[in-house]
Structure formats: structure tokens, C-alpha cells
Design a protein around this motif. Structure first.
Motif, PDB file in Angstrom:
ATOM      1  N   ASP A 360     -58.636   1.420 -51.618  1.00  0.00           N
ATOM      2  CA  ASP A 360     -59.093   0.195 -52.285  1.00  0.00           C
ATOM      3  C   ASP A 360     -59.291   0.346 -53.789  1.00  0.00           C
ATOM      4  N   THR A 361     -58.598   1.298 -54.398  1.00  0.00           N
ATOM      5  CA  THR A 361     -58.675   1.381 -55.863  1.00  0.00           C
ATOM      6  C   THR A 361     -57.307   1.066 -56.443  1.00  0.00           C
ATOM      7  N   PHE A 362     -57.242  -0.045 -57.144  1.00  0.00           N
ATOM      8  CA  PHE A 362     -55.993  -0.490 -57.765  1.00  0.00           C
ATOM      9  C   PHE A 362     -56.288  -0.948 -59.187  1.00  0.00           C
ATOM     10  N   ASP A 363     -55.253  -0.923 -60.031  1.00  0.00           N
ATOM     11  CA  ASP A 363     -55.450  -1.295 -61.432  1.00  0.00           C
ATOM     12  C   ASP A 363     -55.372  -2.819 -61.565  1.00  0.00           C
ATOM     13  N   ALA A 364     -56.446  -3.488 -61.176  1.00  0.00           N
ATOM     14  CA  ALA A 364     -56.466  -4.959 -61.214  1.00  0.00           C
ATOM     15  C   ALA A 364     -57.908  -5.437 -61.151  1.00  0.00           C
ATOM     16  N   ASP A 365     -58.122  -6.680 -61.604  1.00  0.00           N
ATOM     17  CA  ASP A 365     -59.437  -7.306 -61.472  1.00  0.00           C
ATOM     18  C   ASP A 365     -59.398  -8.257 -60.281  1.00  0.00           C
ATOM     19  N   GLY A 366     -60.557  -8.555 -59.722  1.00  0.00           N
ATOM     20  CA  GLY A 366     -60.613  -9.547 -58.649  1.00  0.00           C
ATOM     21  C   GLY A 366     -60.302  -8.939 -57.303  1.00  0.00           C
ATOM     22  N   GLU A 367     -59.786  -9.779 -56.417  1.00  0.00           N
ATOM     23  CA  GLU A 367     -59.577  -9.362 -55.034  1.00  0.00           C
ATOM     24  C   GLU A 367     -58.122  -9.538 -54.674  1.00  0.00           C
ATOM     25  N   GLY A 368     -57.263  -8.751 -55.316  1.00  0.00           N
ATOM     26  CA  GLY A 368     -55.818  -8.862 -55.091  1.00  0.00           C
ATOM     27  C   GLY A 368     -55.406  -8.339 -53.724  1.00  0.00           C
ATOM     28  N   PHE A 369     -54.147  -8.630 -53.402  1.00  0.00           N
ATOM     29  CA  PHE A 369     -53.661  -8.354 -52.039  1.00  0.00           C
ATOM     30  C   PHE A 369     -52.880  -7.035 -52.023  1.00  0.00           C
ATOM     31  N   PHE A 370     -53.562  -5.931 -52.308  1.00  0.00           N
ATOM     32  CA  PHE A 370     -52.853  -4.675 -52.536  1.00  0.00           C
ATOM     33  C   PHE A 370     -52.768  -3.791 -51.293  1.00  0.00           C
ATOM     34  N   VAL A 371     -51.603  -3.147 -51.171  1.00  0.00           N
ATOM     35  CA  VAL A 371     -51.446  -1.992 -50.289  1.00  0.00           C
ATOM     36  C   VAL A 371     -50.652  -0.997 -51.121  1.00  0.00           C
ATOM     37  N   GLY A 372     -51.094   0.228 -51.185  1.00  0.00           N
ATOM     38  CA  GLY A 372     -50.376   1.235 -51.973  1.00  0.00           C
ATOM     39  C   GLY A 372     -49.149   1.742 -51.231  1.00  0.00           C
ATOM     40  N   PRO A 373     -48.320   2.544 -51.920  1.00  0.00           N
ATOM     41  CA  PRO A 373     -47.141   3.115 -51.265  1.00  0.00           C
ATOM     42  C   PRO A 373     -47.557   3.936 -50.042  1.00  0.00           C
ATOM     43  N   THR A 374     -46.860   3.703 -48.955  1.00  0.00           N
ATOM     44  CA  THR A 374     -47.215   4.365 -47.690  1.00  0.00           C
ATOM     45  C   THR A 374     -45.982   5.054 -47.125  1.00  0.00           C
ATOM     46  N   LEU A 375     -46.137   6.327 -46.777  1.00  0.00           N
ATOM     47  CA  LEU A 375     -45.015   7.095 -46.223  1.00  0.00           C
ATOM     48  C   LEU A 375     -45.389   7.561 -44.824  1.00  0.00           C
ATOM     49  N   LEU A 376     -44.582   7.159 -43.857  1.00  0.00           N
ATOM     50  CA  LEU A 376     -44.805   7.569 -42.471  1.00  0.00           C
ATOM     51  C   LEU A 376     -43.688   8.522 -42.058  1.00  0.00           C
ATOM     52  N   ASP A 377     -44.062   9.612 -41.419  1.00  0.00           N
ATOM     53  CA  ASP A 377     -43.051  10.578 -40.951  1.00  0.00           C
ATOM     54  C   ASP A 377     -43.083  10.602 -39.409  1.00  0.00           C
ATOM     55  N   HIS A 378     -42.035  11.189 -38.846  1.00  0.00           N
ATOM     56  CA  HIS A 378     -41.908  11.312 -37.385  1.00  0.00           C
ATOM     57  C   HIS A 378     -41.970   9.942 -36.708  1.00  0.00           C
ATOM     58  N   VAL A 379     -41.358   8.964 -37.349  1.00  0.00           N
ATOM     59  CA  VAL A 379     -41.259   7.631 -36.731  1.00  0.00           C
ATOM     60  C   VAL A 379     -40.101   7.654 -35.741  1.00  0.00           C
ATOM     61  N   THR A 380     -40.263   6.959 -34.634  1.00  0.00           N
ATOM     62  CA  THR A 380     -39.185   6.878 -33.640  1.00  0.00           C
ATOM     63  C   THR A 380     -38.799   5.412 -33.425  1.00  0.00           C
ATOM     64  N   THR A 381     -37.632   5.215 -32.838  1.00  0.00           N
ATOM     65  CA  THR A 381     -37.065   3.861 -32.794  1.00  0.00           C
ATOM     66  C   THR A 381     -37.809   2.910 -31.858  1.00  0.00           C
ATOM     67  N   ASP A 382     -38.766   3.430 -31.073  1.00  0.00           N
ATOM     68  CA  ASP A 382     -39.526   2.522 -30.209  1.00  0.00           C
ATOM     69  C   ASP A 382     -40.830   2.050 -30.862  1.00  0.00           C
ATOM     70  N   MET A 383     -41.159   2.560 -32.031  1.00  0.00           N
ATOM     71  CA  MET A 383     -42.423   2.173 -32.684  1.00  0.00           C
ATOM     72  C   MET A 383     -42.254   0.833 -33.399  1.00  0.00           C
ATOM     73  N   SER A 384     -43.331   0.036 -33.445  1.00  0.00           N
ATOM     74  CA  SER A 384     -43.225  -1.296 -34.067  1.00  0.00           C
ATOM     75  C   SER A 384     -42.927  -1.198 -35.567  1.00  0.00           C
ATOM     76  N   VAL A 385     -43.327  -0.090 -36.208  1.00  0.00           N
ATOM     77  CA  VAL A 385     -43.001   0.047 -37.634  1.00  0.00           C
ATOM     78  C   VAL A 385     -41.489   0.149 -37.833  1.00  0.00           C
ATOM     79  N   TYR A 386     -40.775   0.539 -36.767  1.00  0.00           N
ATOM     80  CA  TYR A 386     -39.312   0.576 -36.869  1.00  0.00           C
ATOM     81  C   TYR A 386     -38.679  -0.704 -36.326  1.00  0.00           C
ATOM     82  N   THR A 387     -39.164  -1.197 -35.211  1.00  0.00           N
ATOM     83  CA  THR A 387     -38.469  -2.336 -34.589  1.00  0.00           C
ATOM     84  C   THR A 387     -38.655  -3.625 -35.381  1.00  0.00           C
ATOM     85  N   ASP A 388     -39.773  -3.767 -36.110  1.00  0.00           N
ATOM     86  CA  ASP A 388     -40.063  -5.019 -36.811  1.00  0.00           C
ATOM     87  C   ASP A 388     -39.782  -4.884 -38.310  1.00  0.00           C
TER      88      ASP A 388
END
Ligand code: NAD
Length: 504
Positions: A360-388
């Protein structure tokens, strides 16, 4: 959705017949600044009746615009181009303020849209038909292409200027009139463009903007005066738009969602691949239809590649796009919640969170809609992060043993928008472009968006319809062919003959 306006919030309009038109109904939606979370405008959502009025305005402007000479039509386009070159910065600022993408990315979007304007400036050449003298004795044949009439463009939030510009320069130069329904999340770019058209001298009613939601879309899809629809958005809506529009007799091109794979072979330049994975995975916070969301590491390079990507991802600065950050916010609070929900699901399903953007630390004022860069490893083709389709700054690494396994994975995926291969082996690259079932392919190029004079479009669930955007396919989409067979009367042709005409 709100029905009352806070005091400091602008109320936006539609744009019809060369002028701003206030909404006449009582339905409005909020437009927000994603970097601060503040509501900046309220947008009227058109009723079906209001859409009908806009279409009627575009319809009455059509005959005169169709009959305007190609020279005069393209002169307006040239003027539009010059004005946009002079004022591109204003448009880019509007994009950052409503979409959130960083300033350099917004400027790049405008530049890529401008390429289509430049392509459409060549419409006199693109519309040239063909002619045959003496196809039969004294008979000549010519083919011509003519505009369709009123065309509807329905665009998504992620490219407030560029995606509409894939379509309207070509449609207008070809002699059609346009009703654009932009995404209700980012409407200001379309209204700004409408004013620029007026300044360029486009006749009133040729370019119109109607703001709205499903009700407006349905009105465009069913109005008999709308002859064609160009849609870009998520796959379920694209399918719906294609089925509804074609059922109502319209020509439809409906570009849908994506799951773009970047395959890295063991012989690739791993530093180049890591740089490009960052650019393509996290540019525009992953809110690009050509973003890479699945990185397929082939063979024993995976650990090294993941380390290189993680190091680069941790160095990115996320914040307000006006502050020189690398990555901006997501477009809405709902998008932010959806993306973090997917990261949680991926973790629960067994993926390793190597870089976690749920901070929750981003270079902005207020309540912005931030998500930082996210890296997931060992993902498989049945996981929702892959199918969607996640549509956020989440890069998933899938590990496979061979080139064939990587291609099988891509071809089994229901989407087919873009893909990239990183390798130094020309033979494998050639095989890849031949075998992979995807519409746009990059070889050592991660976001292979075609130039304006080629056509943009995916395969499978990434495009419904036959025709891709801009390039010669765009010209064909916005025109229909006629063949004219001509004989000038000569007394020798007289006489009745009921046989089928043959060449002679
Ligand atoms: P979306 O499908 O939510 O909205 C697109 C348009 O459809 C908007 O104008 C919206 O008002 C309208 N719409 C929304 N719900 C509707 C409904 N129920 N009925 C009728 N119309 C409706 O898409 P989005 O979130 O604005 O944009 C992101 C999506 O667009 C992603 O899936 C992305 O991959 C896709 N996209 C694809 C391409 C491509 O070239 N294939 C390019 C850009 C974006």
C-alpha cells in the motif's frame, strides 16, 4: 452510479451535429481519476431514444459527406492530423487523468492512433477500383467501392483515443458518418477529439459521440440505420455484440479479450527477454489487449529468467502517471479488487508469489486504485490466473520442457490475440510463425501491434467477424463493392436474344 452531482464535479455531454448536447435523462455514471480515487465528472448515460436521435443526425449528414470529393474529404483529414500533432499533449493528459496510464504511455497511444489518420489520408489511392476495357465487344467493366452509411464504434476503457482511432479515420475518409460510443470510464478523449474534428472543418453530423452503457450499445446494435459496428472489449461482450449486430443485418467486427503468451527458448538473450517481459507485462499496468500475461519458460532457463525479471520488477516505481512513475494505477476500484483477488487465488492454488504487488505504498495522493507489479512462478494451466484474462500487472511464469509443449499450450488456449517468441534460432522462429494459432506474432518483439497500413486483429475468442481493424481490411470493412458493366448504344446491338449473355 450517481444521480446527483457534487458541487466541484463537471457534467459531461454527448456530441451531436457538431455541438455538445447535454443528456436529457436521469441516468449518470461517475468518472474517476484512478491515481487519486476522486470523482472528476458525471457522465450522462443515453437512453435508446437519445441514441436514435444521434443516429438520425449521422444519417442526415451521410449523403452530403458521401458525395464530397475525395480530395476535399482527405483535406479535412490532413487538417485533423496537423491539429492533433500540435495538441497531442492535451489529449495525452486527458487519457492519464481518466485511465491512469503514465504520461509517456498516453503519448504513445496518441501517436499510434495518429498513424491511422495518416494511413487514411491515402484514401484516394486505397479506394481506387479497377476497370477493364472491351470485356465483351464494346462492353467495359469497372469495380468501385462505396461507403456504407452510418457506422457505430463501441470502444473499451484501455485505449481511450487509440482504439476509436483504429476505426473512425478510415470510416470517415471512406465517406461514412460515425457514431462513437466510448467507454463510460474514459469519455473525455472522445469528446475532445470531436471538437478537434470541428476545428478541422469536418461537416456537422459526420462524427458524433453518444455516451452510455448497455442501453446505448443495444440501441446501436438494433437501429436499422446503423450499417456496421466496430466493437472492442471483453470476449463475452464481443460475442454478444457480434451475434446481436449480425442478427440485425449489420456488418460486425468485434475484437475481444486476450491471453498473450511470451515463449522464451533456452538460446534466447535472457536479459533482452527479461527487459521485454517487464515492458509487455507491466506497461499500462497490464491493461493492454497485447500485454504479455503468460511467460512460458522452456527448459532449464526458468530460474535465471525469473530472477532477472524479479530484479527488474522490484525496481519499478508505481504511482500517479503525472509524476514520472513507471507504472500507474488500475482504472477502477473494482479492477483493483479483481486483480488482487486473482493473485490471492493463484497463491491458494499453488503459485509462488515472487514479487507481490499487494502493498500500500505508492507515489500518489489520495486513494488511488493501485496494484504493484506482481510476478507469479510455477503457474499451471488449470489455475484461474492462467485460464482467465486478468487485465492487470500480473505476470505468470509457466515452465515447460520443450518448444512443442509451449506451442501446444498456446494453441489450446481459447484466445488468439498476440504472442511472442524469444530466440536466436531463425529456423525455430519460422516454424513458430507457421504453427501458432494466433493473429499477431512477435519474434523477439513482445507487443507486436501492427502498423496502421497492416491490419490489427486476433484469432479464436479474440475476434468475432472476418475483418481486422485498419489497413486494407479496414477499408474493405467500411465500403462495399459494386461492379458496373457498361455499353454505349450502337445500332448494331439491336435485336432480341433471350440467351444468357456470354463474352463475344
Ligand atoms: P468491456 O467489454 O467491459 O466494455 C467494452 C464496451 O462495451 C464499452 O463501451 C462498454 O460500455 C460496453 N459494454 C459493457 N458491458 C456491456 C454489456 N453488458 N452490453 C453491451 N455493451 C457493454 O471492456 P473494457 O473493460 O472496457 O475493456 C477491456 C477489455 O477489452 C479487455 O478484455 C481487453 O482485452 C479488451 N480489448 C481488446 C482489444 C483487442 O484488440 N482485441 C483491444 C483493447 C481492449
Amino acid at each position: 452510479m450517481t444521480t446527483t452531482a457534487p458541487a466541484d464535479v463537471r457534467t459531461l455531454t454527448h456530441w451531436v451535429s457538431g455541438a455538445a448536447l447535454p443528456g436529457s435523462g436521469d441516468r449518470f455514471s461517475d468518472v474517476t481519476d484512478p491515481a487519486t480515487g476522486a470523482v472528476t465528472a458525471r457522465l450522462p448515460l443515453a437512453s435508446a431514444a437519445e441514441v436514435g436521435d444521434v443516429v438520425a443526425a449521422a444519417r442526415s449528414a451521410f449523403p452530403a459527406w458521401r458525395d464530397t470529393s475525395l480530395t476535399k474529404r482527405t483535406q479535412v483529414l490532413f487538417r485533423f492530423r496537423e491539429l492533433l500533432n500540435a495538441r497531442a499533449g492535451e489529449l495525452a493528459e486527458l487519457i492519464t487523468a481518466e485511465h491512469g496510464k503514465v504520461a509517456s504511455d498516453a503519448a504513445g497511444e496518441v501517436a499510434r492512433g495518429q498513424e491511422v489518420v495518416e494511413f487514411a489520408c491515402g484514401m484516394p489511392h486505397l479506394l481506387k477500383g479497377s476497370a477493364t476495357e472491351n470485356a465483351s465487344t464494346g462492353v467495359d467493366v469497372a469495380s468501385i467501392r462505396q461507403p456504407l452509411g452510418v457506422v457505430g464504434i463501441i470502444s473499451p476503457f484501455n485505449f481511450p483515443a487509440m482504439v476509436p482511432m483504429w476505426f473512425f479515420p478510415v470510416a470517415i475518409a471512406a465517406g461514412n458518418t460515425v457514431v462513437l460510443k466510448p467507454s463510460e470510464k474514459v469519455p473525455s478523449a472522445a469528446l475532445w477529439i470531436a471538437e478537434l474534428w470541428r476545428e478541422a472543418g469536418l461537416p456537422d453530423g459526420v462524427f458524433n459521440v453518444v455516451n452510455g452503457d448497455k442501453e446505448a450499445v443495444d440501441a446501436l446494435l438494433t437501429d436499422p440505420d446503423v450499417k456496421a459496428i466496430s466493437f472492442v472489449g471483453s470476449t463475452p461482450i464481443a460475442r454478444y455484440v457480434y451475434e446481436t449486430g449480425t442478427a440485425h443485418g449489420k456488418r460486425v467486427q468485434a475484437l475481444g479479450g486476450a491471453k498473450n503468451h511470451m515463449v522464451v527458448l533456452p538460446d534466447a538473450d535472457l536479459d533482452l527477454a527479461a527487459d521485454q517481459a517487464i515492458n509487455a507485462g507491466f506497461g499500462s499496468a497490464g491493461e493492454r489487449c497485447m500485454a504479455v500475461s503468460a511467460l512460458v519458460a522452456v527448459g532449464d532457463i526458468a530460474d535465471t529468467l525469473v530472477d532477472k525479471i524479479a530484479e527488474r520488477a522490484r525496481a519499478l516505481r508505481t504511482g500517479d502517471g503525472r509524476r514520472g512513475c513507471d507504472m500507474g494505477p488500475l482504472v477502477t476500484r473494482a479492477a483493483q479488487d479483481r486483480v488482487t483477488g486473482y493473485v490471492e487465488a493463484g497463491e491458494a492454488e499453488g503459485a509462488t508469489v515472487v514479487v507481490d504487488g499487494r502493498v500500500d505504498t505508492f507515489d500518489a495522493d489520495g486513494e488511488g486504485f493501485f496494484v504493484g507489479p506482481t510476478l507469479l512462478d510455477h503457474v499451471t494451466t488449470d489455475m484461474s490466473v492462467y485460464t482467465d484474462e486478468i487485465f492487470g500487472p500480473v505476470l505468470s511464469v509457466l515452465r515447460v520442457e520443450s518448444y512443442d509443449a509451449a506451442v501446444d499450450m498456446i494453441n489450446a488456449n481459447p484466445y488468439g490475440n498476440g504472442t511472442a517468441l524469444f530466440t536466436c534460432d531463425g529456423g525455430v522462429a519460422r516454424r513458430f510463425q507457421n504453427e501458432v494459432e494466433v493473429g499477431m506474432i512477435g519474434i523477439n518483439v513482445p507487443v507486436p501491434v501492427p502498423m496502421a497500413y497492416y491490419s490489427f486483429g486476433g484469432w479464436k475468442n479474440s475476434l468475432f467477424g472476418d475483418t481486422h481493424a485498419h489497413g486494407t481490411e479496414g477499408v474493405h470493412f467500411y465500403t462495399r463493392g459494386k461492379v458496373v458493366t457498361t455499353r454505349w448504344p450502337d445500332p448494331s446491338h439491336r435485336g432480341v436474344d433471350l440467351g444468357f449473355p456470354t463474352n463475344g
